[in-house]
Design a protein around this motif. Structure first.
Motif, short mmCIF file in Angstrom:
data_model
loop_
_atom_site.label_atom_id
_atom_site.label_comp_id
_atom_site.label_asym_id
_atom_site.label_seq_id
_atom_site.Cartn_x
_atom_site.Cartn_y
_atom_site.Cartn_z
N LEU A 104 0.83 -1.19 0.00
CA LEU A 104 0.00 0.00 0.00
C LEU A 104 0.87 1.25 0.00
N ILE A 105 0.46 2.22 -0.79
CA ILE A 105 1.15 3.52 -0.86
C ILE A 105 0.15 4.58 -0.46
N GLY A 106 0.44 5.27 0.65
CA GLY A 106 -0.44 6.33 1.11
C GLY A 106 0.08 7.69 0.70
N ASN A 107 0.08 8.63 1.62
CA ASN A 107 0.59 9.98 1.34
C ASN A 107 2.11 9.99 1.49
N ALA A 156 -3.07 3.42 9.45
CA ALA A 156 -3.34 4.74 8.89
C ALA A 156 -2.23 5.72 9.25
N LYS A 157 -1.69 5.61 10.45
CA LYS A 157 -0.60 6.49 10.87
C LYS A 157 0.66 6.21 10.06
N ILE A 188 -11.65 4.59 9.85
CA ILE A 188 -10.45 4.22 10.61
C ILE A 188 -10.92 3.72 11.97
N VAL A 189 -10.47 2.53 12.35
CA VAL A 189 -10.90 1.91 13.59
C VAL A 189 -9.70 1.62 14.48
N GLU A 196 -4.45 -7.54 14.86
CA GLU A 196 -5.48 -6.90 14.05
C GLU A 196 -4.91 -5.75 13.23
N GLY A 197 -3.98 -4.99 13.82
CA GLY A 197 -3.46 -3.81 13.14
C GLY A 197 -2.73 -4.08 11.85
#
Length: 261
Positions: A104-107, A156-157, A188-189, A196-197
């Motif tokens: 995955l590539i985010g910001n 997400a972080k 986002i949970v 889980e993370g």
């Protein structure tokens, strides 16, 4: 007997302070034992009836093509589910398990992750709402977002994304081809544990399409029992199911007499 009781009562009354503190010590020790026992049973119940259900199921049925461990696919999903329903006892549900290892590539940040295909039932929806931090669970199923995804806060972080952001994904299909897709963060949970993370959730139909799986195919079938208190129960049911799973006849060659006609 009366003499023993009278001697015991006299000794208790003679050393009141010592017996008082001794009773407190015994009570405290028993309290610790009861709490430790309850804690261990709670962990066992949580592992067997919550975490395991969401992540792996109590039992799983999987098949490998070409003896390749990474190519796990069930071609006749409905037939296998029918055999499971007729063989295994105390079933709560049978879920499709489709998982992909992806980049995955985010910001401007990237990370490897496990993408899990899910169908949100009332129980799983309650679990997500209980741990929701930002976003809307309904956006995951509404179809208004392009490839909606649910991400844990730690992931997400790492990716540097928030609700509504876009994530680029690269993975492989079941035939080994490179596949890319653009995902939208629907929610986002909060993760209850470190295992889980590691995962993110995509709608099951979306992930199957990206992986090249047709509607009658799936990766694995996860079997969940209504409630499992005996770890050996799953083993017994697995042995019974294994004995019933036999490949069906795909083609019968014609007899020599039929070929001459």
């Amino acid at each position: 007997m009366k003499l023993i009781i009278s001697l015991g009562l006299r000794n208790l009354l003679r050393q009141k302070r010592r017996n008082f503190f001794l009773g407190i010590a015994i009570s405290f020790g028993m309290m610790i034992l009861v709490m430790a026992n309850s804690f261990s049973h709670g962990i066992t119940d949580n592992l067997l009836n919550r975490m395991v259900v969401y992540m792996t199921g109590h039992m799983s049925v999987t098949m490998m093509e070409d003896s390749t461990q990474h190519r796990r696919i069930i071609r006749d999903k409905e037939r296998i589910k029918s055999v499971i329903g007729k063989t295994v006892n105390d079933i709560k549900n049978v879920n499709e398990s489709v998982v992909a290892f992806a980049r995955l590539i985010g910001n401007a940040r990237g990370d490897n992750t496990i993408v899990v295909g899910v169908e949100i039932d009332p129980e799983f929806e309650g679990y997500l709402r209980q741990n929701l931090i930002k976003g809307n669970i309904k956006d995951f199923e509404s179809g208004n977002l392009e490839n909606p995804v649910i991400v844990y806060s730690d992931k997400a972080k790492v990716l540097g994304v928030k609700s509504g952001d876009t994530i680029n994904m690269r993975t492989r299909t079941i035939t080994g081809q490179e596949q890319t897709a653009r995902l939208t963060v629907a929610a986002i949970v909060r993760a209850n544990n470190m295992f889980e993370g590691m995962a993110v959730y995509l709608p099951l139909k979306t992930l199957k399409s990206l992986m090249g799986l047709r509607p009658h195919e799936t990766g694995e079938l996860q079997i969940n029992f209504k409630k499992i208190n005996d770890e050996a129960h799953a083993g017994r049911e697995a042995d019974r199911l294994y004995a019933r799973l036999r490949p069906c006849l795909l083609y019968t060659s014609p007899s020599p007499r039929d070929r001459t006609r």
